[in-house]
Write a protein that holds these residues in place. Structure first.
Motif, mmCIF file in Angstrom:
data_model
loop_
_atom_site.group_PDB
_atom_site.id
_atom_site.type_symbol
_atom_site.label_atom_id
_atom_site.label_comp_id
_atom_site.label_asym_id
_atom_site.label_seq_id
_atom_site.Cartn_x
_atom_site.Cartn_y
_atom_site.Cartn_z
ATOM 1 N N ASP A 32 -13.692 -47.331 17.471
ATOM 2 C CA ASP A 32 -14.720 -46.503 16.836
ATOM 3 C C ASP A 32 -14.145 -45.124 16.515
ATOM 4 N N ILE A 33 -14.824 -44.410 15.633
ATOM 5 C CA ILE A 33 -14.398 -43.057 15.259
ATOM 6 C C ILE A 33 -15.546 -42.104 15.557
ATOM 7 N N LYS A 34 -15.281 -41.142 16.422
ATOM 8 C CA LYS A 34 -16.354 -40.207 16.801
ATOM 9 C C LYS A 34 -16.538 -39.095 15.775
ATOM 10 N N TYR A 35 -15.430 -38.418 15.427
ATOM 11 C CA TYR A 35 -15.549 -37.290 14.511
ATOM 12 C C TYR A 35 -14.242 -37.166 13.714
ATOM 13 N N PRO A 36 -14.175 -37.815 12.553
ATOM 14 C CA PRO A 36 -12.930 -37.791 11.777
ATOM 15 C C PRO A 36 -12.677 -36.427 11.154
ATOM 16 N N LEU A 37 -11.421 -35.991 11.217
ATOM 17 C CA LEU A 37 -11.039 -34.698 10.646
ATOM 18 C C LEU A 37 -10.126 -34.837 9.439
ATOM 19 N N ASP A 38 -9.356 -35.926 9.366
ATOM 20 C CA ASP A 38 -8.485 -36.149 8.204
ATOM 21 C C ASP A 38 -8.047 -37.602 8.207
ATOM 22 N N VAL A 39 -7.470 -38.028 7.086
ATOM 23 C CA VAL A 39 -7.031 -39.414 6.935
ATOM 24 C C VAL A 39 -5.775 -39.444 6.076
ATOM 25 N N THR A 40 -4.891 -40.405 6.359
ATOM 26 C CA THR A 40 -3.763 -40.669 5.484
ATOM 27 C C THR A 40 -3.553 -42.171 5.413
ATOM 28 N N VAL A 41 -2.755 -42.608 4.446
ATOM 29 C CA VAL A 41 -2.436 -44.025 4.291
ATOM 30 C C VAL A 41 -0.923 -44.162 4.256
ATOM 31 N N THR A 42 -0.375 -45.027 5.107
ATOM 32 C CA THR A 42 1.075 -45.217 5.160
ATOM 33 C C THR A 42 1.530 -46.166 4.060
ATOM 34 N N SER A 43 2.828 -46.123 3.779
ATOM 35 C CA SER A 43 3.363 -46.983 2.721
ATOM 36 C C SER A 43 3.295 -48.454 3.091
ATOM 37 N N ASP A 44 3.150 -48.777 4.391
ATOM 38 C CA ASP A 44 2.993 -50.180 4.780
ATOM 39 C C ASP A 44 1.522 -50.585 4.874
ATOM 40 N N GLY A 45 0.638 -49.735 4.352
ATOM 41 C CA GLY A 45 -0.749 -50.142 4.163
ATOM 42 C C GLY A 45 -1.653 -49.977 5.365
ATOM 43 N N HIS A 46 -1.477 -48.921 6.147
ATOM 44 C CA HIS A 46 -2.371 -48.656 7.277
ATOM 45 C C HIS A 46 -3.069 -47.312 7.095
ATOM 46 N N VAL A 47 -4.330 -47.296 7.471
ATOM 47 C CA VAL A 47 -5.156 -46.094 7.377
ATOM 48 C C VAL A 47 -5.104 -45.396 8.738
ATOM 49 N N VAL A 48 -4.666 -44.141 8.744
ATOM 50 C CA VAL A 48 -4.508 -43.389 9.989
ATOM 51 C C VAL A 48 -5.462 -42.194 9.954
ATOM 52 N N VAL A 49 -6.206 -42.019 11.052
ATOM 53 C CA VAL A 49 -7.282 -41.033 11.100
ATOM 54 C C VAL A 49 -7.102 -40.142 12.329
ATOM 55 N N THR A 50 -7.332 -38.835 12.170
ATOM 56 C CA THR A 50 -7.432 -37.962 13.333
ATOM 57 C C THR A 50 -8.894 -37.921 13.759
ATOM 58 N N ASP A 51 -9.130 -38.162 15.046
ATOM 59 C CA ASP A 51 -10.490 -38.182 15.589
ATOM 60 C C ASP A 51 -10.651 -36.991 16.528
ATOM 61 N N GLY A 52 -11.372 -35.954 16.042
ATOM 62 C CA GLY A 52 -11.597 -34.777 16.868
ATOM 63 C C GLY A 52 -12.549 -35.039 18.012
ATOM 64 N N GLY A 53 -13.308 -36.143 17.934
ATOM 65 C CA GLY A 53 -14.289 -36.446 18.977
ATOM 66 C C GLY A 53 -13.664 -36.818 20.302
ATOM 67 N N ASP A 54 -12.547 -37.539 20.268
ATOM 68 C CA ASP A 54 -11.849 -37.863 21.523
ATOM 69 C C ASP A 54 -10.375 -37.466 21.472
ATOM 70 N N CYS A 55 -10.039 -36.570 20.538
ATOM 71 C CA CYS A 55 -8.691 -35.981 20.458
ATOM 72 C C CYS A 55 -7.601 -37.042 20.354
ATOM 73 N N SER A 56 -7.777 -37.963 19.425
ATOM 74 C CA SER A 56 -6.831 -39.066 19.280
ATOM 75 C C SER A 56 -6.443 -39.250 17.813
ATOM 76 N N VAL A 57 -5.424 -40.067 17.617
ATOM 77 C CA VAL A 57 -5.028 -40.522 16.288
ATOM 78 C C VAL A 57 -5.172 -42.042 16.279
ATOM 79 N N LYS A 58 -5.924 -42.572 15.307
ATOM 80 C CA LYS A 58 -6.239 -44.002 15.285
ATOM 81 C C LYS A 58 -5.777 -44.622 13.974
#
Length: 277
Positions: free
Chosen positions: A58-84
């Motif tokens: 789950d994502i609590k509070y997204p702050l930014d997003v990027t997409v890698t060249s191998d096709g994965h969506v990466v999100v910073t989650d400020g809600g639990d201080c993680s990268v998903k």
């Protein structure tokens, strides 16, 4: 303006936008029930995922997003201080909590590594992972002593990195920003804050998002003038060349597609605006 996506009903307080290097799909992070929306090149919403909640994917509070060249969506989650990280089907493949204080901005390198800022720690990290296997390889601090770094971008050709810092301003203004450019080896090669930019340019600049175009020029969104501005290449920084000077309300996200269309995330009217260049 070539295309306008989203709007009040579908994007709630949008935070970040990123383009998939190969497919032309756009990933948008926002504060709705499902935090990530994936749009096709024609503007159709293909998928929504990232529920609000406490589960691992789950994502609590997204702050930014990027997409890698191998096709994965990466999100910073400020809600639990993680990268998903997620695949494009919305399946969570990896969650990284390497002692981050407040991970904020992020961008992917051509090698599918991720450069990310930790706003509270004042640091810049390089994260490498095998996203298909869900394995973290390394998470290395590559720069410290930054001041509330938020947005970040990586030049896909030179490897240069540009960061926007948020400073405590002196005087009547409550906030100021500073644009810092580093070489691929993380040597500082240029910087300018709002005060300095104001001496060079006709109006005060408050930078919220940053990107490199395909020529390696630094592009920023400015919420003061509701504009997108080119600041030039690192070696000529800063110049002043407004690219978009009307039609924006509160631009907070910026990216380029593979066909060099300029994508602006506008939090003012909760939309994605795509411009031909």
């Amino acid at each position: 303006l070539r295309l306008c996506l989203g709007g009040w009903g579908s994007l709630v307080n949008p935070a970040g936008v990123a383009a998939c290097p190969g497919s032309g799909r756009l990933a948008v992070a926002h504060d709705g029930k499902k935090r990530i929306h994936v749009f096709g090149p024609s503007g159709v919403c293909l998928r929504r995922f990232g529920e609000r909640g406490d589960a691992g994917s789950d994502i609590k509070y997204p702050l930014d997003v990027t997409v890698t060249s191998d096709g994965h969506v990466v999100v910073t989650d400020g809600g639990d201080c993680s990268v998903k990280a997620f695949d494009f089907e919305g399946r969570g493949v990896l969650a990284v909590r390497e002692g981050f204080c407040l991970p904020w901005g992020l961008d992917a390198t051509p090698e599918s590594e991720v450069i990310l800022t930790d706003s509270e720690a004042g640091a810049l990290y390089r994260l490498a992972a095998d996203f298909r296997r869900g394995e973290l390889k390394k998470c290395q601090m590559i720069r410290s002593r930054l001041v509330s770094p938020r947005a970040v971008a990586v030049c896909q050709t030179s490897g240069a990195v540009v960061v926007i810092e948020h400073l405590k301003a002196r005087g009547p203004s409550k906030v100021s920003t500073r644009v810092k450019i580093f070489s691929a080896g993380m040597d500082l090669i240029g910087q300018m804050d709002s005060f300095g930019l104001n001496l060079v340019f006709p109006s005060r600049i408050h930078a919220t998002a940053v990107a490199f175009d395909k020529e390696g020029r630094v592009i920023v969104t400015d919420v003061c003038s509701q504009a997108v501005i080119c600041l030039g290449k690192p070696e000529e920084f800063p110049i002043f060349n407004p690219l978009i000077s009307h039609g924006l309300s509160y631009p907070v996200g910026l990216t380029y597609t593979a066909n060099n269309s300029l994508v602006v995330l506008d939090s003012g009217d909760h939309s994605i605006k795509i411009y031909s260049t």
